[in-house]
Motif scaffolding. Structure first.
Motif, PDB file in Angstrom:
ATOM      1  N   LEU A 172       0.830  -1.204   0.000  1.00 10.72           N
ATOM      2  CA  LEU A 172       0.000   0.000   0.000  1.00 10.72           C
ATOM      3  C   LEU A 172       0.863   1.253   0.000  1.00 10.72           C
ATOM      4  CD1 LEU A 172      -2.712   1.443   0.224  1.00 10.72           C
ATOM      5  CD2 LEU A 172      -2.592   1.121   2.701  1.00 10.72           C
ATOM      6  N   ALA A 173       1.922   1.254   0.833  1.00 10.41           N
ATOM      7  CA  ALA A 173       2.809   2.415   0.902  1.00 10.41           C
ATOM      8  C   ALA A 173       3.501   2.640  -0.433  1.00 10.41           C
ATOM      9  CB  ALA A 173       3.836   2.221   2.016  1.00 10.41           C
ATOM     10  N   ASP A 174       3.917   1.550  -1.096  1.00  9.26           N
ATOM     11  CA  ASP A 174       4.582   1.676  -2.396  1.00  9.26           C
ATOM     12  C   ASP A 174       3.638   2.264  -3.437  1.00  9.26           C
ATOM     13  OD1 ASP A 174       6.890   0.619  -1.358  1.00  9.26           O
ATOM     14  OD2 ASP A 174       6.494  -1.421  -2.077  1.00  9.26           O
ATOM     15  N   ASN A 175       2.391   1.818  -3.429  1.00  6.08           N
ATOM     16  CA  ASN A 175       1.418   2.323  -4.394  1.00  6.08           C
ATOM     17  C   ASN A 175       1.123   3.797  -4.162  1.00  6.08           C
ATOM     18  OD1 ASN A 175       1.224  -0.181  -5.601  1.00  6.08           O
ATOM     19  ND2 ASN A 175      -0.582  -0.799  -4.437  1.00  6.08           N
ATOM     20  N   LEU A 176       1.023   4.190  -2.903  1.00  2.09           N
ATOM     21  CA  LEU A 176       0.798   5.601  -2.591  1.00  2.09           C
ATOM     22  C   LEU A 176       1.995   6.446  -3.005  1.00  2.09           C
ATOM     23  CD1 LEU A 176      -0.978   5.389   0.881  1.00  2.09           C
ATOM     24  CD2 LEU A 176      -1.961   6.242  -1.257  1.00  2.09           C
ATOM     25  N   SER A 177       3.199   5.911  -2.821  1.00  2.00           N
ATOM     26  CA  SER A 177       4.404   6.633  -3.238  1.00  2.00           C
ATOM     27  C   SER A 177       4.414   6.839  -4.750  1.00  2.00           C
ATOM     28  CB  SER A 177       5.657   5.863  -2.809  1.00  2.00           C
ATOM     29  OG  SER A 177       5.772   5.817  -1.405  1.00  2.00           O
ATOM     30  N   SER A 178       3.942   5.856  -5.485  1.00  4.86           N
ATOM     31  CA  SER A 178       3.854   6.001  -6.946  1.00  4.86           C
ATOM     32  C   SER A 178       2.894   7.122  -7.319  1.00  4.86           C
ATOM     33  CB  SER A 178       3.394   4.683  -7.583  1.00  4.86           C
ATOM     34  OG  SER A 178       4.352   3.666  -7.377  1.00  4.86           O
ATOM     35  N   LEU A 179       1.781   7.206  -6.606  1.00  4.28           N
ATOM     36  CA  LEU A 179       0.834   8.286  -6.858  1.00  4.28           C
ATOM     37  C   LEU A 179       1.446   9.641  -6.529  1.00  4.28           C
ATOM     38  CD1 LEU A 179      -2.783   7.267  -5.712  1.00  4.28           C
ATOM     39  CD2 LEU A 179      -2.046   8.103  -7.936  1.00  4.28           C
ATOM     40  N   HIS A 180       2.180   9.715  -5.439  1.00  9.39           N
ATOM     41  CA  HIS A 180       2.867  10.958  -5.077  1.00  9.39           C
ATOM     42  C   HIS A 180       3.771  11.410  -6.221  1.00  9.39           C
ATOM     43  CE1 HIS A 180       2.592  10.689  -0.392  1.00  9.39           C
ATOM     44  NE2 HIS A 180       1.460  10.381  -0.981  1.00  9.39           N
ATOM     45  N   ARG A 181       4.577  10.462  -6.736  1.00  7.20           N
ATOM     46  CA  ARG A 181       5.525  10.803  -7.800  1.00  7.20           C
ATOM     47  C   ARG A 181       4.806  11.258  -9.062  1.00  7.20           C
ATOM     48  NH1 ARG A 181       8.176   6.260  -5.578  1.00  7.20           N
ATOM     49  NH2 ARG A 181       7.282   4.873  -7.172  1.00  7.20           N
ATOM     50  N   LEU A 182       3.696  10.625  -9.379  1.00  6.32           N
ATOM     51  CA  LEU A 182       2.951  11.010 -10.576  1.00  6.32           C
ATOM     52  C   LEU A 182       2.400  12.428 -10.459  1.00  6.32           C
ATOM     53  CD1 LEU A 182       1.025   7.709 -11.382  1.00  6.32           C
ATOM     54  CD2 LEU A 182       2.584   8.906 -12.933  1.00  6.32           C
ATOM     55  N   VAL A 183       1.845  12.754  -9.298  1.00  2.00           N
ATOM     56  CA  VAL A 183       1.316  14.106  -9.102  1.00  2.00           C
ATOM     57  C   VAL A 183       2.444  15.126  -9.174  1.00  2.00           C
ATOM     58  CG1 VAL A 183       0.164  15.674  -7.498  1.00  2.00           C
ATOM     59  CG2 VAL A 183      -0.688  13.335  -7.784  1.00  2.00           C
ATOM     60  N   LEU A 184       3.574  14.839  -8.524  1.00  2.00           N
ATOM     61  CA  LEU A 184       4.706  15.760  -8.540  1.00  2.00           C
ATOM     62  C   LEU A 184       5.246  15.948  -9.958  1.00  2.00           C
ATOM     63  CD1 LEU A 184       6.628  14.597  -5.347  1.00  2.00           C
ATOM     64  CD2 LEU A 184       5.695  16.876  -5.750  1.00  2.00           C
ATOM     65  N   ARG A 185       5.262  14.883 -10.748  1.00  2.00           N
ATOM     66  CA  ARG A 185       5.810  14.969 -12.101  1.00  2.00           C
ATOM     67  C   ARG A 185       4.906  15.751 -13.044  1.00  2.00           C
ATOM     68  NH1 ARG A 185       5.773  11.339 -16.347  1.00  2.00           N
ATOM     69  NH2 ARG A 185       5.060   9.596 -15.081  1.00  2.00           N
ATOM     70  N   HIS A 186       3.609  15.582 -12.861  1.00  2.00           N
ATOM     71  CA  HIS A 186       2.680  16.224 -13.792  1.00  2.00           C
ATOM     72  C   HIS A 186       2.199  17.593 -13.323  1.00  2.00           C
ATOM     73  CE1 HIS A 186       2.285  12.947 -16.667  1.00  2.00           C
ATOM     74  NE2 HIS A 186       2.188  12.101 -15.657  1.00  2.00           N
ATOM     75  N   CYS A 187       2.435  17.930 -12.073  1.00  2.00           N
ATOM     76  CA  CYS A 187       1.897  19.179 -11.531  1.00  2.00           C
ATOM     77  C   CYS A 187       2.984  19.919 -10.756  1.00  2.00           C
ATOM     78  CB  CYS A 187       0.704  18.880 -10.613  1.00  2.00           C
ATOM     79  SG  CYS A 187      -0.031  20.332  -9.850  1.00  2.00           S
ATOM     80  N   ASN A 188       3.447  21.048 -11.302  1.00  2.00           N
ATOM     81  CA  ASN A 188       4.461  21.848 -10.611  1.00  2.00           C
ATOM     82  C   ASN A 188       3.896  23.215 -10.214  1.00  2.00           C
ATOM     83  OD1 ASN A 188       4.236  23.100 -13.049  1.00  2.00           O
ATOM     84  ND2 ASN A 188       6.373  22.820 -13.669  1.00  2.00           N
ATOM     85  N   GLN A 189       2.582  23.271 -10.031  1.00  2.00           N
ATOM     86  CA  GLN A 189       1.917  24.501  -9.622  1.00  2.00           C
ATOM     87  C   GLN A 189       0.821  24.166  -8.620  1.00  2.00           C
ATOM     88  OE1 GLN A 189      -0.684  25.895 -13.098  1.00  2.00           O
ATOM     89  NE2 GLN A 189       0.775  24.520 -14.112  1.00  2.00           N
ATOM     90  N   THR A 190       0.309  25.202  -7.974  1.00  2.00           N
ATOM     91  CA  THR A 190      -0.682  24.973  -6.918  1.00  2.00           C
ATOM     92  C   THR A 190      -1.888  24.203  -7.426  1.00  2.00           C
ATOM     93  OG1 THR A 190       0.002  27.005  -5.814  1.00  2.00           O
ATOM     94  CG2 THR A 190      -2.162  26.115  -5.229  1.00  2.00           C
ATOM     95  N   ARG A 191      -2.363  24.559  -8.612  1.00  2.00           N
ATOM     96  CA  ARG A 191      -3.536  23.896  -9.188  1.00  2.00           C
ATOM     97  C   ARG A 191      -3.305  23.711 -10.672  1.00  2.00           C
ATOM     98  NH1 ARG A 191      -8.326  24.974 -11.824  1.00  2.00           N
ATOM     99  NH2 ARG A 191     -10.172  23.846 -11.073  1.00  2.00           N
ATOM    100  N   PHE A 192      -3.538  22.500 -11.187  1.00  4.23           N
ATOM    101  CA  PHE A 192      -3.283  22.220 -12.593  1.00  4.23           C
ATOM    102  C   PHE A 192      -4.447  21.434 -13.187  1.00  4.23           C
ATOM    103  CE2 PHE A 192      -1.367  19.201 -15.744  1.00  4.23           C
ATOM    104  CZ  PHE A 192      -1.196  20.139 -16.760  1.00  4.23           C
ATOM    105  N   ALA A 193      -5.147  22.048 -14.135  1.00  3.87           N
ATOM    106  CA  ALA A 193      -6.218  21.358 -14.852  1.00  3.87           C
ATOM    107  C   ALA A 193      -5.573  20.519 -15.953  1.00  3.87           C
ATOM    108  CB  ALA A 193      -7.194  22.365 -15.451  1.00  3.87           C
ATOM    109  N   THR A 194      -5.641  19.213 -15.836  1.00  2.00           N
ATOM    110  CA  THR A 194      -4.952  18.327 -16.771  1.00  2.00           C
ATOM    111  C   THR A 194      -5.684  18.268 -18.112  1.00  2.00           C
ATOM    112  OG1 THR A 194      -6.144  16.292 -16.213  1.00  2.00           O
ATOM    113  CG2 THR A 194      -4.314  16.923 -14.774  1.00  2.00           C
ATOM    114  N   SER A 195      -5.098  17.539 -19.036  1.00  2.00           N
ATOM    115  CA  SER A 195      -5.725  17.348 -20.351  1.00  2.00           C
ATOM    116  C   SER A 195      -6.956  16.461 -20.263  1.00  2.00           C
ATOM    117  CB  SER A 195      -4.715  16.739 -21.324  1.00  2.00           C
ATOM    118  OG  SER A 195      -4.187  15.518 -20.802  1.00  2.00           O
TER     119      SER A 195
END
Length: 290
Positions: free
Chosen positions: A2-25
């Protein structure tokens, strides 16, 4: 795991979002990456599924406080005027979150095909906080993965969104989510809310609104406050104030005209209500934004 999966989600958000709020495609998906606590901001929540991955946020609905921390999620089942802010964040450990708009038609489609759909939990607040269940992490991760493959989005994103909705309906929050489509009381309140949003500038006669949505005045008041934590009159004031503020800050309209346009009888009445609502008068608001 579970911790590994959550860490993957953390990395994905950090990689795709470098601003306070980001409306994705993806039209229903918004990401958040906030390095510091924020000031309370008023906004209008549509039906949504919000996941907090790191940090903490606070959402006020009327006088009710909803706190959501890491590995928790927040569900809104109708359009709600709220005040929200990040309460826990730092540059080393930013507030990370994602928001998925819940399309009512899509929720209806999924709910109607389930062998044993959950019974809606009636008479509850339109905003709920619960734990992020493990079954949701994999489809959420796959949805974010699609951001790297935009050519796949048109086919796969709707399928994965349906899977997320299905997992939500299967889980502890299922009775809350199913109220989006199968709670007669919520449907009537939702009808009242949509009428107020479309007609906020008009005079409000509670008996007429109650008749429009097929409820007694007493029942309308009771159910409306249970869902929104405010009365219909208070809800209309929230919508009026937000719309007036938007018009004033856009620079396209004078303060007095904005007040009249959203339904107030005089500029002085509008200024009094505005100051009571925001803690400053409209002129101070303009100076503050410059």
């Amino acid at each position: 795991m579970l911790a590994d999966n959550l860490s993957s989600l953390h990395r994905l958000v950090l990689r795709h979002c470098n601003q306070t709020r980001f409306a994705t495609s993806l039209p229903n998906l918004t990401l958040f990456n906030c390095p510091n606590p924020t000031q309370p901001v008023r906004s209008l929540y549509d039906p949504r599924f919000c996941v907090v991955l790191q940090g903490r946020k606070r959402v006020l609905l009327g006088r009710t406080v909803h706190d959501a921390g890491a590995s928790q999620c927040l569900i809104a089942t109708t359009d709600l005027p709220v005040t929200a802010h990040v309460t826990e964040a730092s540059p080393d450990k930013p507030h990370l979150a994602l928001n998925l708009t819940l399309d009512r038609l899509r929720v209806t489609e999924v709910w109607s095909t389930m062998p044993s759909p959950p019974t809606p939990k009636v008479g509850v607040c339109g905003l709920s906080v619960g734990a992020l269940e493990e079954a949701l992490i994999d489809p959420i991760t796959r949805l974010l993965d699609i951001l790297d493959r935009p050519e796949d989005a048109i086919v796969l994103a709707p399928m994965i969104e349906r899977e997320i909705i299905y997992r939500l309906l299967q889980g502890a929050l299922g009775p809350i989510v199913s109220a989006l489509v199968n709670d007669p009381g919520l449907k009537q309140i939702d009808h009242a809310i949509r009428w107020l949003r479309d007609n906020y500038h008009q005079a409000l006669h509670i008996d007429e609104l109650a008749s429009l949505v097929g409820m007694s005045v007493t029942s309308l008041h009771r159910h409306f406050k249970a869902v929104t934590a405010m009365t219909p009159l208070e809800y209309r004031r929230e919508i009026r104030m937000e719309e007036a503020r938007r018009r004033i800050l856009s620079g396209v309209m004078r303060v007095a005209d904005a007040g009249i346009e959203v339904g107030y009888d005089s500029a002085s009445q509008f200024s009094r209500e505005y100051r009571r609502h925001f803690g400053r008068n409209p002129s101070e608001e303009i100076v503050r934004q410059q």
